[in-house]
Design an enzyme around this catalytic site. Structure first.
Site, PDB file in Angstrom:
ATOM      1  N   GLU A  67      44.037  44.374  34.750  1.00  0.00           N
ATOM      2  CA  GLU A  67      45.154  44.593  33.824  1.00  0.00           C
ATOM      3  C   GLU A  67      44.952  43.925  32.469  1.00  0.00           C
ATOM      4  OE1 GLU A  67      46.867  45.095  37.962  1.00  0.00           O
ATOM      5  OE2 GLU A  67      45.443  43.760  36.980  1.00  0.00           O
ATOM      6  N   GLU A  83      46.948  44.859  44.470  1.00  0.00           N
ATOM      7  CA  GLU A  83      48.184  44.118  44.720  1.00  0.00           C
ATOM      8  C   GLU A  83      48.786  44.519  46.062  1.00  0.00           C
ATOM      9  OE1 GLU A  83      50.664  43.064  41.054  1.00  0.00           O
ATOM     10  OE2 GLU A  83      49.804  45.025  40.524  1.00  0.00           O
TER      11      GLU A  83
END
Length: 274
Positions: free
Chosen positions: A133, A112
């Site tokens: 995730e 990210e």
């Protein structure tokens, strides 16, 4: 203990090197230190370009240390955004051009942040990308969903986020996840040449161009905050603890090194753990 070193490459170019062996996991101290570095370099008027790389073999910016999730979630930012989310925004909006020189695995929260850099050059032989995730019952919370959707498009972003697969540098470049995939032997010279070329131009013009591009590409603050809220909510979901136990069993079977090196491959097997 410091995890980052900052070196002067030229009067206008800095290099920030991340080293937190063995896996370059991200903790609250990682976020705090990098926030300080971005703030400091943003205040140095002569700095036009900052190169980010890693000194840990096999890893660039890796995922968040699961034991650090509560501490990271509690980090306050300078405004309404939590510190963990604000870091990505500050990286993207910094008054210098950020260049990622990527060798090794770049996953989760690290991926990210990497998506927030202005330019991303990846070693064809060594770079691997993944948003794992969903395999842990979690949701990206540092702006990855917003930035990947812009970079990759809706369908490819969904593929990346929902499968948790590992992607090599060539596929990442094809998808628009990175700027280019470069042969590993050429990566350093290529990145240094790009940095020197950009830094040779007038900084006012550089920052003006970046400001204009940012206006149409950076996610709104309210979207980043909403994503963080969803991510925080997911940490208390019914499947998270079961997945955590499954990870522990898998580590006992294959070892931590194998899990980290081949995380995308092993994610699917977490659901099969008794």
């Amino acid at each position: 203990m410091k995890q980052f070193t900052v070196d002067d490459q030229t009067s206008k170019v800095r290099r920030v090197t991340f080293a937190s062996p063995p896996f370059n996991l991200i903790g609250a101290d990682t976020v705090a230190e990098l926030l300080d570095i971005v703030d400091r370099l943003s205040g140095e008027e002569q700095v036009s370009v900052v190169i980010f790389d890693s000194a840990t073999p096999g890893y660039f910016f890796n995922h968040v240390d699961s034991d650090q999730i509560p501490a990271i979630a509690d980090m306050a930012g300078s405004g309404p955004l939590p510190g963990f989310v604000e870091l990505g925004m500050r990286l993207a909006a910094a008054p210098f051009v950020s260049i990622a020189s990527i060798r090794g695995r770049t996953r989760g929260g690290g991926a990210e942040y990497t998506a927030a850099f202005d330019l991303r050059y990846a070693s064809r032989e060594q770079a691997i990308f993944c948003q794992p995730e969903v395999g842990f019952g979690l949701v990206p919370g540092a702006g990855g969903t917003e930035r990947l959707t812009h970079l990759l498009g809706r369908d490819r972003a969904l593929e990346v986020l929902l499968t948790g697969q590992d992607y090599d540098a060539d596929r990442a470049a094809q998808y628009g996840w990175v700027t280019r995939a470069i042969p590993d032997a050429e990566l350093d010279d290529f990145v240094n040449a790009v940095a020197r070329r950009i830094a040779s131009f007038d900084k006012q013009a550089i920052t003006a161009v970046k400001t204009q591009v940012n206006r149409s590409t950076l996610p709104p603050e309210e979207n980043l905050l909403a994503s963080f809220v969803e991510s925080a909510r997911a940490t208390t979901g019914p499947g998270v603890e079961a997945r955590r136990r499954a990870v522990g069993k898998l580590i006992a079977q294959i070892g931590m090194d194998d899990l980290e090196r081949n995380l995308g491959h092993h994610l699917e097997s977490l659901a099969e753990q008794p």
